[in-house]
Design a protein around this motif. Sequence first.
Motif, PDB file in Angstrom:
ATOM      1  N   TYR A 135      -0.333  -6.606   5.142  1.00  0.00           N
ATOM      2  CA  TYR A 135       0.244  -5.358   4.628  1.00  0.00           C
ATOM      3  C   TYR A 135       1.206  -5.635   3.472  1.00  0.00           C
ATOM      4  O   TYR A 135       1.182  -4.945   2.444  1.00  0.00           O
ATOM      5  N   THR A 136       2.037  -6.655   3.625  1.00  0.00           N
ATOM      6  CA  THR A 136       3.087  -6.912   2.640  1.00  0.00           C
ATOM      7  C   THR A 136       2.667  -7.880   1.538  1.00  0.00           C
ATOM      8  O   THR A 136       3.428  -8.105   0.597  1.00  0.00           O
ATOM      9  N   ASN A 148       1.747  -2.978   0.487  1.00  0.00           N
ATOM     10  CA  ASN A 148       2.715  -1.949   0.882  1.00  0.00           C
ATOM     11  C   ASN A 148       2.268  -0.539   0.505  1.00  0.00           C
ATOM     12  O   ASN A 148       3.093   0.320   0.171  1.00  0.00           O
ATOM     13  N   PRO A 150      -0.555   2.828   1.679  1.00  0.00           N
ATOM     14  CA  PRO A 150      -1.303   3.299   2.854  1.00  0.00           C
ATOM     15  C   PRO A 150      -2.653   2.606   3.007  1.00  0.00           C
ATOM     16  O   PRO A 150      -3.080   2.306   4.129  1.00  0.00           O
ATOM     17  N   ARG A 153      -2.064  -0.737   4.453  1.00  0.00           N
ATOM     18  CA  ARG A 153      -1.689  -0.641   5.871  1.00  0.00           C
ATOM     19  C   ARG A 153      -2.924  -0.526   6.758  1.00  0.00           C
ATOM     20  O   ARG A 153      -3.047  -1.214   7.775  1.00  0.00           O
ATOM     21  N   ASN A 154      -3.839   0.357   6.383  1.00  0.00           N
ATOM     22  CA  ASN A 154      -5.059   0.532   7.178  1.00  0.00           C
ATOM     23  C   ASN A 154      -5.919  -0.739   7.155  1.00  0.00           C
ATOM     24  O   ASN A 154      -6.431  -1.175   8.186  1.00  0.00           O
ATOM     25  N   ASN A 305      -2.791   4.256  15.791  1.00  0.00           N
ATOM     26  CA  ASN A 305      -3.216   3.000  15.177  1.00  0.00           C
ATOM     27  C   ASN A 305      -4.468   2.430  15.838  1.00  0.00           C
ATOM     28  O   ASN A 305      -5.206   1.663  15.217  1.00  0.00           O
ATOM     29  N   LEU A 390       4.260  -2.672  12.092  1.00  0.00           N
ATOM     30  CA  LEU A 390       4.081  -1.916  10.854  1.00  0.00           C
ATOM     31  C   LEU A 390       4.893  -0.626  10.867  1.00  0.00           C
ATOM     32  O   LEU A 390       5.412  -0.199   9.820  1.00  0.00           O
ATOM     33  N   GLU A 391       4.995   0.006  12.041  1.00  0.00           N
ATOM     34  CA  GLU A 391       5.841   1.200  12.154  1.00  0.00           C
ATOM     35  C   GLU A 391       7.294   0.854  11.839  1.00  0.00           C
ATOM     36  O   GLU A 391       7.989   1.605  11.156  1.00  0.00           O
ATOM     37  N   ASP A 394       7.635   0.458   8.066  1.00  0.00           N
ATOM     38  CA  ASP A 394       7.609   1.739   7.355  1.00  0.00           C
ATOM     39  C   ASP A 394       8.913   2.512   7.533  1.00  0.00           C
ATOM     40  O   ASP A 394       9.333   3.279   6.653  1.00  0.00           O
TER      41      ASP A 394
END
Length: 530
Positions: A135-136, A148, A150, A153-154, A305, A390-391, A394
């Motif tokens: 993600y990062t 970073n 959406p 993230r998915n 998720n 991840l939550e 965010d």
Amino acid sequence: MGDVVKDEYQTDYVAGQDNIRPFGLDLHAPVFPIAAILVIIFVVGTLMAPQAANELLVGTKDSFIENFDWFFLLSANLFVIVCIALIFMPVGKIRLGGMDAKPDFSTLSWFSMLFAAGMGIGLMFWAVAEPVGNYTGWGGTPLGVEANTPEARNLAMGSTMYHWGLHPWAVYSVVALSLAFFAYNKNMPLTMRSAFFPLLKDKVWGWPGHVIDTLAVVATFFGLATSLGYGAQQAASGLDFLFETGSGLNVQIAVITGVTAVALLSVLRGVDGGVKVLSNLNMGLAGLLLFFVIFAGPTLGILENLWVTASSYASNIGVLSNPFGREDADWMGGWTVPYWAWWISWSPFVGMFIARVSRGRTVREFVLAVLVIPTLVTVVWMSSFGGAALEQIDQGIGALAQDGITEVSLAMFQMFANLPLTAIISFVGIVLVLVFFITSSDSGSLVIDSITAGGKTDSPTAQRVFWVVMEGAIAAALIFGGGDDALSAIQASSVSSGLPFTLILLIMTWGLLKGLSRERKILIARGEMT
């Protein structure tokens, strides 16, 4: 009709017939001494020049990955296709051990053992770190998406599942099913060489087979030693996080000593009293920890998720499996290809252990259990641990949100820090890490002992004790004498062994399909199958 029922996979070879028996032991004459000598030479050389060994072996690994990435990905795809086909093919009704064979273990115990030996420790180590990294942008992003976002993230969850889902379990399934079929249905020794009987016939009991089994022993041993080393680092990091004990060499060696001692007791108790009990304990603790993370963490986000992970995995598995024309070649070479090489290099160990506990299962039941069920469980596990992390990112909560991945072995504990009862769940997490390592050491020792005893599963206990102690001693020596360079060198050698083992697995797959097809014809002719 006589020609139809003729079984061409018959041999007069008996497990252990070439063994030597010094001091009450029961050792396969060529395999044991050659494997032991190779291990000693490698370890001594690595300890004498850890940096040089690391540079040489890491360079070899990187060269293999760069030049054969397409071969790893296409081969892994083939293993998945074959396994899915076996679920629906008529040969799925063949039972391992004969049509009247009964399972040696209950379904729950069987599943717990194969899961714990297969990748339980990896799920503890990477369930937070890998989704957060994808993600990062730590280590790159899959398919070249912007970090970073959406979309990132998915895809972080879908790409993580790609590495831990159908493909690795298909590798394990092919090896385990091949070994189990030829051992239980054809009365061959439970060793890697038996799966090559369709190609080599009785030559497999000579030097070609010795080479195959020796390579399997060396790859398994180094894989286990590497895992003990890195596992000690993660456990030490967790203990330092919880109790401020420090995470230096003394703590890591103490962890290895403790793991080895408990693994030794488990080996002495045998599969029923050792691995099975620990595996059941681990699955129970893992289940409790999973439910706690779901209900104490961002429950709604985690449940959402689940769908994100499953749908992203399903929709992207095709493009992630394609080795050609990728925009994310660096990410693929840094994540996917090393994963595939690692699973393949571990397949002799995990496959043989799964085979050992799977007598009495049908081919269809076996593949469904080894391929599909772990994948479904892993979706839930990764969605919960990775989704919770991840939550937090965010929402800007905690160290992972502020600093990203600073130390992989700490990532899970950094996620725990933002949940209730942090100390308790962190302690449970440490226990799970340790017990997963104990089951890996225990089951790995059983596998190595079986190979070095010529396929016998009832060799003297002293031999299994020897391999358990050797694993712990070498892991401790590598950490103490060579540090990260030594561990990195042995990990690189294990991953590098994935290339020749991929060829071996492709031959095993061909032999398995040929053997199952012939077995079905024999059973139909005998009236035992329709």
